[in-house]
Write an enzyme that holds these catalytic residues in place. Structure first.
Site, short mmCIF file in Angstrom:
data_model
loop_
_atom_site.label_atom_id
_atom_site.label_comp_id
_atom_site.label_asym_id
_atom_site.label_seq_id
_atom_site.Cartn_x
_atom_site.Cartn_y
_atom_site.Cartn_z
N LYS A 102 -12.29 3.51 1.72
CA LYS A 102 -11.19 2.81 1.06
C LYS A 102 -11.81 1.64 0.30
CE LYS A 102 -6.57 1.07 2.04
NZ LYS A 102 -5.60 0.77 3.11
N TYR A 137 -15.78 26.33 1.37
CA TYR A 137 -15.61 24.91 1.03
C TYR A 137 -14.51 24.66 0.03
CZ TYR A 137 -19.34 25.96 -2.40
OH TYR A 137 -20.12 26.50 -3.38
N GLU A 163 -9.00 5.23 10.22
CA GLU A 163 -9.62 5.87 11.37
C GLU A 163 -8.82 7.09 11.81
OE1 GLU A 163 -8.99 2.64 10.90
OE2 GLU A 163 -10.31 1.37 12.10
N GLU A 196 0.83 -1.20 0.00
CA GLU A 196 0.00 0.00 0.00
C GLU A 196 0.87 1.25 0.00
OE1 GLU A 196 -4.03 -0.87 2.27
OE2 GLU A 196 -2.29 -1.48 3.47
#
Length: 124
Positions: A99, A52, A73, A22
């Protein structure tokens, strides 16, 4: 208060995750951010609103920046805290980090972490 602005489906390529592959190959991450603040009766002035475009930049920076996280997390937490810190008009944020191609041994649609944080009330 029920007003919110939602940024949904922000897609980035990043290298977060536990596995070495990864870190090398990276993966697609999708972020949703619900920005809760009272904009009823808001004047038509950007400096009085939640910007924004700046929120997007902050999310992009957290996801694609130099820092690599093992856990989505933790990335979710970093994004939520940064948005509350950067945008003083925000009362609450809900951040989801998806993910969709997590390295799991099975068929699934999505994996995501979600965090809701509220601004601490000001002490009078």
């Amino acid at each position: 208060m029920t007003s919110r602005v939602v940024l949904e489906g922000l897609e980035f390529h990043a290298r977060h995750g536990v596995y070495d592959t990864e870190a090398v190959l990276g993966a697609r991450f999708v972020v949703d951010a619900e920005l809760h603040y009272d904009f009823a009766g808001l004047p038509d002035e950007l400096n009085r609103a939640v910007n924004y475009a700046a929120v997007y930049d902050a999310i992009r920076d957290e996801v694609t920046g130099r820092r690599r996280y093992n856990l989505i997390e933790v990335l979710t937490d970093r994004i939520a805290r940064r948005l509350l810190n950067d945008q003083p008009a925000l009362a609450r944020v809900i951040v989801r980090v998806h993910k969709p191609f997590a390295p799991l041994p099975g068929v699934f649609r999505d994996v995501y972490a979600e965090l809701t944080l509220e601004r601490e009330p000001a002490i009078p």
